[in-house]
Write an enzyme that holds these catalytic residues in place. Sequence first.
Site, mmCIF file in Angstrom:
data_model
loop_
_atom_site.group_PDB
_atom_site.id
_atom_site.type_symbol
_atom_site.label_atom_id
_atom_site.label_comp_id
_atom_site.label_asym_id
_atom_site.label_seq_id
_atom_site.Cartn_x
_atom_site.Cartn_y
_atom_site.Cartn_z
ATOM 1 N N PRO A 194 0.819 -1.215 0.000
ATOM 2 C CA PRO A 194 0.000 0.000 0.000
ATOM 3 C C PRO A 194 0.855 1.268 0.000
ATOM 4 O O PRO A 194 1.689 1.458 0.872
ATOM 5 C CB PRO A 194 -0.814 -0.106 1.295
ATOM 6 C CG PRO A 194 -0.785 -1.524 1.672
ATOM 7 C CD PRO A 194 0.492 -2.078 1.151
ATOM 8 N N GLU A 195 0.649 2.109 -1.003
ATOM 9 C CA GLU A 195 1.333 3.391 -1.084
ATOM 10 C C GLU A 195 0.279 4.490 -0.893
ATOM 11 O O GLU A 195 -0.849 4.192 -0.518
ATOM 12 C CB GLU A 195 2.053 3.510 -2.442
ATOM 13 C CG GLU A 195 3.031 2.348 -2.673
ATOM 14 C CD GLU A 195 3.741 2.399 -4.014
ATOM 15 O OE1 GLU A 195 3.895 3.483 -4.574
ATOM 16 O OE2 GLU A 195 4.150 1.320 -4.497
#
Length: 266
Positions: free
Chosen positions: A2-3
Amino acid sequence: MPELPEVETIKRELEKAVLGKKITEVCVCNPKVIREPAPERLKKELTGATIKNILRRAKVLIFELSNGKSLVIHLKMTGQLVYPGIGKDARVVFHLSDGKTLDFNDRRLFAELRLLSDWKNLKFIQGLGPEPFDISLEQFKAMLDKKKTRIKPLLMDQTFISGIGNLYAAEALFRARIDPRRPASSLVDKEKELLFKEIKDTLREAIEHKGSSIDQYVQLTGRPGGYVKYHKVYGRQGKPCLVCKGTVKRIALGGRGTYFCPRCQK
DNA sequence: AATGGGACCTGCGCGC
DNA sequence: TGCGCGCAGGTCCCAT
């Protein structure tokens, strides 16, 4: 994985789903994911608290609570938040006042969960560089000028600029037609300008499509994000470049898989 | 200062 | 069919 776009997606969904609700019970199924305080104390301090505010800083989620404490969650690569929870394989289950649960999952136990009096004091938070949306082009140019290091690892350096990880660094560099191995300071003005635009456009588009479900990321509902089909290089090694029909390559850069098109990216 | 490697983890896909 | 291995990546930490 997850960014920024994935964490932003979860943050927006959490605001709709759990804001204003009270935590009635906490089940710690695997204490390993809790960094501080000790699980028993965390449970005690969370129970009865109301979720007052939900924030995102870079890839970090922050729940501000009615008792003055903040629950700080870094999903790292395989962390998930799912609501309503199903309880299957959850590491921590938050029971809420609506009778539903918020599941915290993390297959690889890399994620970090903290309950803090002041989240702004957390060392990692203090070290974060600005987010791409919070700086001007002139600032971005000046930041690059000072750096001789290779552009892709630099974009992933959270103390330099925050929120970008391996996936969006690769996509933004492809769209800006810049070789990921270039020293940052070697970029000319036009390239810096284009890179800055493509970073922001890529992140914005990814948020619109609710993130990229590579590996473990899912939205709060448990559904995958829809951005993978728009990836131009990430995970496409050996496949034809969507622009020039050359072959997308995968190399290791700073120990990370790096996807790019050697013909398009100079 | 910059870079490389290992550690933390687990599950998947690969070759044999 | 099954085993061992490499790999995935965010961050920290240590060595060069």
